[in-house]
Design an enzyme around this catalytic site. Sequence first.
Site, short mmCIF file in Angstrom:
data_model
loop_
_atom_site.label_atom_id
_atom_site.label_comp_id
_atom_site.label_asym_id
_atom_site.label_seq_id
_atom_site.Cartn_x
_atom_site.Cartn_y
_atom_site.Cartn_z
N ARG A 253 0.86 -1.17 0.00
CA ARG A 253 0.00 0.00 0.00
C ARG A 253 0.90 1.22 0.00
NH1 ARG A 253 -3.49 -2.85 -1.36
NH2 ARG A 253 -5.62 -3.08 -0.54
N GLU A 282 -4.35 7.76 -4.70
CA GLU A 282 -4.81 6.99 -5.86
C GLU A 282 -6.18 7.48 -6.30
OE1 GLU A 282 -4.54 2.77 -5.38
OE2 GLU A 282 -2.40 2.82 -4.96
N HIS A 301 -1.79 0.33 -9.98
CA HIS A 301 -2.41 -0.61 -9.03
C HIS A 301 -3.03 -1.79 -9.79
CE1 HIS A 301 -4.12 -0.70 -4.68
NE2 HIS A 301 -3.87 -1.93 -5.13
#
Length: 344
Positions: A253, A282, A301
């Site tokens: 993360r 994000e 991602h």
Amino acid sequence: MNTPQCRNVPAAGAPLHVLFGQPRFSGEIGWDAVTAHWPSDLAARTTVEAVEHHALTERLTGGGRQPDVVVPVVSALTAPALRCSTFGLVQQFGVGVDAIDVEAATAAGVWVANMPGLNAPHVAEHALALLLALAKRLPEAADGFAPGRWGSPGARSLRGSRAVVVGTGAVGGATARLLAAFGVDLVGVRRRPEAEPPVPGMRTYGVGELHAALRGADVVVLAATPVSGAPPLLDAAALGVLAPGALVVNVARGAVLDEAAAFAALRTGHLGGLGLDVFTREPYPADGPLRQHPRVVATAHTAALTSGYFADAARQLGEAVARHVAGRPPLHPVNSPRPVTSLG
């Protein structure tokens, strides 16, 4: 033993509505194909809806048709959305639940569940792809065709390097097993260093010994679950003990890496490269500095977004929906909601 009851369990055989918090997957796979991996009777009565990740709260609070199951994917699922909705299950299409207000869900009588370990082989492959792209300087490979540049750029081998995997759970363990094939000096950092390592002979350190584990490391792969509110594991001090020119890959993360400190280390040359699939913010902006730097290999991602993972996760989602409509708790709950007798 009494099983906790969540709210709004659909009636047997009733039509179902599943809401996704992100409309696209990638390439030939999409949310409208999820039910193709379900039992035919369940698929036939299920309607799939997908909204942009940033619009999930607005969709749930806007007074439209209420879903039976919400799959947030990368969307935030906030307390207001949970309080004013009637669905009874939040089933994540993967592991991460950090953007879900689990406490609010529990108070509202909503189950929250995830899919632990399912993405491990896919994310581990991606971590190795990022690492090898950095080590072999693939983003710069086209320069070798310029006049007078044939044979450049020079690359490096992973063999003999000190490689540290921070977080040796499902993803980190799978990554460590892949790394072992490259002949690296393999080190792990985990909450329980006394547990059996994922690779025989792999040295392991506790989280409190992070700097000792990282000292002189040539390669670092971040695969640790962040602790809410905690500072980044890999901060300026931790980066400072790495070997000059070290390569860092983050598939965990964004919160586990101090991006500003990492970017500063890139500028000074202390870091030789960054491989990033996750970011503090994000979606990461297209013109952001970490995406533009020549020694950064960045993906949006997408580490787990493979056709194989999609099929596996879709099947598990179908099982979760079937359990929900049967009034059974999820297979992998992250909470235990109290019964709700009123939705007012």
